[in-house]
Every structure is written in structure tokens, then in C-alpha cells.
Write a protein that holds these residues in place. Structure first.
Motif, PDB file in Angstrom:
ATOM      1  N   GLY A   3       0.795  -1.221   0.000  1.00  0.00           N
ATOM      2  CA  GLY A   3       0.000   0.000   0.000  1.00  0.00           C
ATOM      3  C   GLY A   3       0.823   1.264   0.000  1.00  0.00           C
ATOM      4  O   GLY A   3       0.486   2.242  -0.683  1.00  0.00           O
ATOM      5  N   THR A   4       1.879   1.293   0.796  1.00  0.00           N
ATOM      6  CA  THR A   4       2.747   2.468   0.783  1.00  0.00           C
ATOM      7  C   THR A   4       3.356   2.659  -0.595  1.00  0.00           C
ATOM      8  O   THR A   4       3.441   3.781  -1.108  1.00  0.00           O
ATOM      9  CB  THR A   4       3.854   2.326   1.842  1.00  0.00           C
ATOM     10  N   GLY A   5       3.774   1.561  -1.214  1.00  0.00           N
ATOM     11  CA  GLY A   5       4.305   1.651  -2.572  1.00  0.00           C
ATOM     12  C   GLY A   5       3.292   2.192  -3.548  1.00  0.00           C
ATOM     13  O   GLY A   5       3.612   3.009  -4.415  1.00  0.00           O
ATOM     14  N   ALA A   6       2.032   1.736  -3.418  1.00  0.00           N
ATOM     15  CA  ALA A   6       0.981   2.229  -4.312  1.00  0.00           C
ATOM     16  C   ALA A   6       0.794   3.725  -4.162  1.00  0.00           C
ATOM     17  O   ALA A   6       0.691   4.463  -5.152  1.00  0.00           O
ATOM     18  CB  ALA A   6      -0.329   1.495  -4.032  1.00  0.00           C
ATOM     19  N   ASN A   7       0.752   4.208  -2.922  1.00  0.00           N
ATOM     20  CA  ASN A   7       0.556   5.636  -2.700  1.00  0.00           C
ATOM     21  C   ASN A   7       1.737   6.455  -3.194  1.00  0.00           C
ATOM     22  O   ASN A   7       1.570   7.505  -3.828  1.00  0.00           O
ATOM     23  CB  ASN A   7       0.313   5.907  -1.214  1.00  0.00           C
ATOM     24  N   VAL A   8       2.953   5.981  -2.912  1.00  0.00           N
ATOM     25  CA  VAL A   8       4.146   6.725  -3.324  1.00  0.00           C
ATOM     26  C   VAL A   8       4.240   6.777  -4.846  1.00  0.00           C
ATOM     27  O   VAL A   8       4.511   7.836  -5.433  1.00  0.00           O
ATOM     28  CB  VAL A   8       5.414   6.097  -2.714  1.00  0.00           C
ATOM     29  N   VAL A   9       4.021   5.649  -5.500  1.00  0.00           N
ATOM     30  CA  VAL A   9       4.085   5.618  -6.961  1.00  0.00           C
ATOM     31  C   VAL A   9       3.029   6.538  -7.568  1.00  0.00           C
ATOM     32  O   VAL A   9       3.306   7.324  -8.482  1.00  0.00           O
ATOM     33  CB  VAL A   9       3.918   4.177  -7.475  1.00  0.00           C
ATOM     34  N   ALA A  10       1.796   6.442  -7.063  1.00  0.00           N
ATOM     35  CA  ALA A  10       0.713   7.253  -7.604  1.00  0.00           C
ATOM     36  C   ALA A  10       0.993   8.743  -7.430  1.00  0.00           C
ATOM     37  O   ALA A  10       0.909   9.525  -8.395  1.00  0.00           O
ATOM     38  CB  ALA A  10      -0.604   6.883  -6.932  1.00  0.00           C
ATOM     39  N   LEU A  11       1.329   9.162  -6.216  1.00  0.00           N
ATOM     40  CA  LEU A  11       1.521  10.580  -5.945  1.00  0.00           C
ATOM     41  C   LEU A  11       2.761  11.127  -6.643  1.00  0.00           C
ATOM     42  O   LEU A  11       2.776  12.276  -7.100  1.00  0.00           O
ATOM     43  CB  LEU A  11       1.611  10.818  -4.437  1.00  0.00           C
ATOM     44  N   GLN A  12       3.801  10.307  -6.743  1.00  0.00           N
ATOM     45  CA  GLN A  12       5.007  10.740  -7.442  1.00  0.00           C
ATOM     46  C   GLN A  12       4.722  10.973  -8.918  1.00  0.00           C
ATOM     47  O   GLN A  12       5.238  11.932  -9.514  1.00  0.00           O
ATOM     48  CB  GLN A  12       6.091   9.678  -7.251  1.00  0.00           C
ATOM     49  N   ALA A  13       3.900  10.108  -9.508  1.00  0.00           N
ATOM     50  CA  ALA A  13       3.578  10.244 -10.936  1.00  0.00           C
ATOM     51  C   ALA A  13       2.616  11.400 -11.198  1.00  0.00           C
ATOM     52  O   ALA A  13       2.483  11.835 -12.346  1.00  0.00           O
ATOM     53  CB  ALA A  13       2.975   8.939 -11.458  1.00  0.00           C
ATOM     54  N   MET A  14       1.944  11.890 -10.153  1.00  0.00           N
ATOM     55  CA  MET A  14       0.949  12.952 -10.312  1.00  0.00           C
ATOM     56  C   MET A  14       1.510  14.344 -10.028  1.00  0.00           C
ATOM     57  O   MET A  14       0.822  15.343 -10.271  1.00  0.00           O
ATOM     58  CB  MET A  14      -0.241  12.694  -9.377  1.00  0.00           C
ATOM     59  N   THR A  15       2.723  14.430  -9.488  1.00  0.00           N
ATOM     60  CA  THR A  15       3.252  15.721  -9.053  1.00  0.00           C
ATOM     61  C   THR A  15       4.567  16.057  -9.737  1.00  0.00           C
ATOM     62  O   THR A  15       5.289  15.181 -10.202  1.00  0.00           O
ATOM     63  CB  THR A  15       3.491  15.718  -7.523  1.00  0.00           C
ATOM     64  N   ASP A  16       4.867  17.342  -9.761  1.00  0.00           N
ATOM     65  CA  ASP A  16       6.187  17.807 -10.179  1.00  0.00           C
ATOM     66  C   ASP A  16       7.130  17.788  -8.973  1.00  0.00           C
ATOM     67  O   ASP A  16       6.704  17.573  -7.831  1.00  0.00           O
ATOM     68  CB  ASP A  16       6.092  19.234 -10.725  1.00  0.00           C
ATOM     69  N   ARG A  17       8.393  18.044  -9.222  1.00  0.00           N
ATOM     70  CA  ARG A  17       9.366  18.029  -8.124  1.00  0.00           C
ATOM     71  C   ARG A  17       9.050  19.079  -7.072  1.00  0.00           C
ATOM     72  O   ARG A  17       9.443  18.946  -5.912  1.00  0.00           O
ATOM     73  CB  ARG A  17      10.782  18.251  -8.673  1.00  0.00           C
ATOM     74  N   TRP A  18       8.367  20.123  -7.469  1.00  0.00           N
ATOM     75  CA  TRP A  18       8.014  21.198  -6.548  1.00  0.00           C
ATOM     76  C   TRP A  18       6.564  21.068  -6.052  1.00  0.00           C
ATOM     77  O   TRP A  18       6.031  21.957  -5.421  1.00  0.00           O
ATOM     78  CB  TRP A  18       8.185  22.551  -7.233  1.00  0.00           C
ATOM     79  N   GLY A  19       5.963  19.926  -6.317  1.00  0.00           N
ATOM     80  CA  GLY A  19       4.546  19.764  -6.023  1.00  0.00           C
ATOM     81  C   GLY A  19       4.251  19.372  -4.587  1.00  0.00           C
ATOM     82  O   GLY A  19       5.097  18.845  -3.862  1.00  0.00           O
ATOM     83  N   ALA A  20       3.004  19.611  -4.189  1.00  0.00           N
ATOM     84  CA  ALA A  20       2.522  19.275  -2.852  1.00  0.00           C
ATOM     85  C   ALA A  20       1.186  18.569  -2.953  1.00  0.00           C
ATOM     86  O   ALA A  20       0.446  18.726  -3.935  1.00  0.00           O
ATOM     87  CB  ALA A  20       2.388  20.545  -1.995  1.00  0.00           C
ATOM     88  N   VAL A  21       0.883  17.804  -1.920  1.00  0.00           N
ATOM     89  CA  VAL A  21      -0.359  17.030  -1.841  1.00  0.00           C
ATOM     90  C   VAL A  21      -1.110  17.446  -0.582  1.00  0.00           C
ATOM     91  O   VAL A  21      -0.552  17.403   0.518  1.00  0.00           O
ATOM     92  CB  VAL A  21      -0.069  15.519  -1.807  1.00  0.00           C
ATOM     93  N   ILE A  22      -2.358  17.855  -0.744  1.00  0.00           N
ATOM     94  CA  ILE A  22      -3.203  18.209   0.388  1.00  0.00           C
ATOM     95  C   ILE A  22      -3.895  16.956   0.902  1.00  0.00           C
ATOM     96  O   ILE A  22      -4.479  16.202   0.120  1.00  0.00           O
ATOM     97  CB  ILE A  22      -4.246  19.262  -0.018  1.00  0.00           C
ATOM     98  N   CYS A  23      -3.821  16.722   2.213  1.00  0.00           N
ATOM     99  CA  CYS A  23      -4.454  15.544   2.798  1.00  0.00           C
ATOM    100  C   CYS A  23      -4.901  15.844   4.215  1.00  0.00           C
ATOM    101  O   CYS A  23      -4.506  16.857   4.809  1.00  0.00           O
ATOM    102  CB  CYS A  23      -3.492  14.350   2.799  1.00  0.00           C
ATOM    103  N   ALA A  24      -5.716  14.966   4.764  1.00  0.00           N
ATOM    104  CA  ALA A  24      -6.137  15.092   6.155  1.00  0.00           C
ATOM    105  C   ALA A  24      -4.950  14.846   7.074  1.00  0.00           C
ATOM    106  O   ALA A  24      -4.036  14.075   6.757  1.00  0.00           O
ATOM    107  CB  ALA A  24      -7.253  14.098   6.465  1.00  0.00           C
TER     108      ALA A  24
END
Length: 356
Positions: free
Chosen positions: A75-96
Motif C-alpha cells: 500500500g505504501t508503494g501504491a501511494n508513493v508511486v501514484a503521488l510521485q507520478a501525479m506531481t512535479d518536483r516542486w509539487g505538494a499534496v493536500i491531505c487530512a
């Protein structure tokens, strides 16, 4: 023919039951049978096998014709792969603030994925458009990581479930601000069972771009998958998966498990049973004087507050975890193989310990 001998031994007591995590459960027999079936003969490695090819058709039946599954190890791999592929190097992810990607992944999204998490406190683990806006700003500010993705979990870490309309509102709000939406679905099946709707009702049908699809907590031996619903939301997924050490050489054994779960209704049967056991547990716990249920029991988790000494004694009889030890909060998880006897036994033990 000479009978082959094996040195395999059982090193645990199979009668011991617990409520610490749905990861503690074994593998569903139908999934084990699928693994055995896939084990015969040779298949091409690294996802070029026939099981992974067929999995794509199964995934599209649940998540739409643009969906593509990328099986990974965990699961951690799934989240890291997904979020890494969705963001730029300067990107951020909003979460709870309570999100698994923030609390329980040892900083992997940030350290491995190279992105910034922007957290928001919530009462029940669920984001709203208004809460998202607490962090959704500063896109042109070079001094601040750029918000590019909103990540929600279904179910949340607190066991609560988003309705399809709530997910739709988040997706529309995020997309209006040129942000993408990722859904951490390690217990996606439990949410669908709780809502009594198909998984598509709160994923592709309402605008989710990418999701992490759980298998392990729903009866698989190992393996999760990144499901890309919107192909324009990711870049170089295959390369990101490999670079993140999540490309399985013998991928057929992950794909065969998902096919066993998703091709028919095994995923739903397992999730409904786990949810039903959690509701039974919550009803029993509510009958015990002095015990407080903390959050709505909407899936397969029950959160409660107990006296500290009661918890410590009870943990010697059934394994489960503190959620917030200082407050006395605990979490009980039910799984596809939790029995009525398991639940009633825990409730009786709780009543005995509270009565001491």
C-alpha cells in the motif's frame, strides 16, 4: 512414485484470534487457489503475462474504459508511486492530518516520492472543499510547495466513509483549481459495501483521477495496485513504478489475486462480512457501561475509549492496538475471517475487565 517430504512447519497457534488489523488475517482460500493455478508453467515476467493482461479488462469493468492497473507490492508503494507520478518536483499534496500517507508511511511520500504533504485537521478524517482551501493557495509563490493533488482515503483512517456526492464535491473543487484527486483505497471494498454501491460510484463516476486499490486487507496474500483512471493525470507511470522498487518480476501472482477478488463478487463478500462483524462488535461494546464509541462505525473499524488498565488487561487476551494511548483510545479491526464467536468473545472479555 516416492512421496516428497517437506520441512515446512506451523509456527503459530491457528486458534489465536485478534482485532489489531485486517492485515493479521490469512489469505482467502479462493485467492490461494488462484495463486496455485497461476503457478503452473512459465509466464513472461515484469507484467507481460496473461494474468496481468486479463486484469486490465477486469479493472475496466469496475473503473471505466480508460482505467489501467499497475500492480505493486504494498500500500505504501501504491501511494508513493501514484503521488510521485501525479506531481512535479516542486509539487505538494493536500491531505487530512490523520491520513495514512502522513501518519503511517514513515515519511515515504516525502522522502521517496520527493513531494510535500500539506495537512489539514479534520473532526472525522474526511476532507471537504472548505478544508481543502486552508492549504489550496500560493500556486505562483516560489517560496511554497505548489498544491497539485488532493488525496483522500476511502475509508478514512478513522473508519468513516465518503458518500459519492462528497467525493464529487471534492473532485469538482480540486479540478476547478487545476489540482488532481488521488484516492487511497486500501479498504475501498469496505466503503463500497458500506454504501451498497459499486466502486465506480465514488471513483471514476465522480471524477477521481488515480486511486490506490487495496488487496491485502480484503483477502489477498500480498499486492496492491495503482489504478490510473485519467491517463492525463500521470507521467511515466511504468518508469516511476520501477524507480520506486515496486515492479514485481513475477507479477502474475499479484494480478491473479486481484482477478480472483474482482472478477466476480469475492471482494464484496469479504468486505460485507468484515463490516457486519464490526457493526456487531460496536453494538456489543455500546452495551458495556463506561465504554465510549468515538466515531461512526461505517466500515470494518471500531474506535473506542477505555480505561488504560482495562486496555492493558484486555490486550493480554486479544491483540489490538492503542490509537491514542494518552487519551485511552483503541482501535479494533474486523476482517473477512472474523467470526461471530470472535466478536462475542471480545465483548464478553471487555465486560469482564470493565467489571473488575
Amino acid at each position: 512414485m516416492t512421496e516428497r517430504k517437506t520441512d515446512a512447519q506451523r509456527h503459530h497457534d491457528p486458534t489465536v484470534r485478534g482485532f489489531a488489523s485486517d492485515n493479521y488475517a490469512g489469505v482467502h482460500p479462493e485467492v490461494l487457489a488462484a495463486i496455485a493455478l497461476a503457478n503452473e508453467g512459465h509466464q513472461v515476467a515484469y507484467g507481460e503475462d496473461q494474468y496481468t493482461e486479463h486484469l486490465q479488462r477486469v479493472i475496466r469493468s469496475h473503473f471505466g474504459q480508460t482505467a489501467e492497473a499497475f500492480p505493486v507490492f504494498n500500500g505504501t508503494g501504491a501511494n508513493v508511486v501514484a503521488l510521485q507520478a501525479m506531481t512535479d518536483r516542486w509539487g505538494a499534496v493536500i491531505c487530512a492530518e490523520s491520513a495514512h500517507i502522513h501518519v503511517d508511511e514513515c515519511g515515504a511520500p516525502e522522502r521517496v516520492g520527493g513531494l510535500k504533504l500539506l495537512t489539514v485537521p479534520t473532526e472525522d478524517g474526511k476532507l471537504t472543499p472548505e478544508l481543502i482551501d486552508r492549504q489550496a493557495y500560493g500556486w505562483d509563490d516560489e517560496h511554497r510547495a505548489m498544491p497539485q493533488v488532493v488525496s483522500i482515503a476511502q475509508n478514512t483512517e478513522l473508519g468513516t466513509v465518503y458518500t459519492p456526492d462528497e467525493v464529487r464535491a471534492i473532485c469538482e473543487h480540486a479540478h476547478e483549481r487545476n489540482m488532481l484527486v488521488h484516492l487511497d483505497g486500501s479498504r475501498l471494498a469496505n466503503a463500497a459495501a458500506s454504501l451498497d454501491v459499486p466502486m465506480r460510484a465514488f471513483t471514476n463516476a465522480v471524477g477521481v483521477d488515480v486511486l490506490s486499490l487495496g488487496g491485502t486487507k480484503n483477502g489477498a496474500l500480498f499486492g496492491e495496485a495503482v489504478v490510473v483512471i485519467n491517463p492525463d493525470a500521470v507521467r511515466a507511470m511504468k518508469h516511476v513504478r520501477k524507480m520506486s522498487m515496486q515492479l514485481a518480476s513475477k507479477m502474475r501472482f499479484i494480478s491473479a489475486q486481484f482477478e480472483a477478488l474482482l472478477a466476480r463478487d469475492l471482494w464484496l463478500r469479504n468486505a460485507r462480512h468484515a463490516n457486519t462483524m464490526a457493526k456487531r462488535l460496536a453494538a456489543g461494546v455500546r452495551s458495556v457501561d463506561g465504554v465510549e464509541i468515538l466515531y461512526p462505525v461505517q466500515a470494518n473499524a471500531v474506535f473506542a475509549r477505555l480505561p488504560h488498565d482495562v486496555t492493558e488487561r484486555l490486550q493480554k487476551r486479544y491483540r489490538f492496538y492503542f490509537w491514542d494511548e494518552a487519551a485511552g483510545d483503541v482501535r479494533w479491526m474486523c476482517s473477512f475471517d472474523t467470526t461471530v464467536e470472535d466478536v462475542d468473545g471480545l465483548v464478553d472479555a471487555l465486560r469482564e475487565e470493565m467489571g473488575r
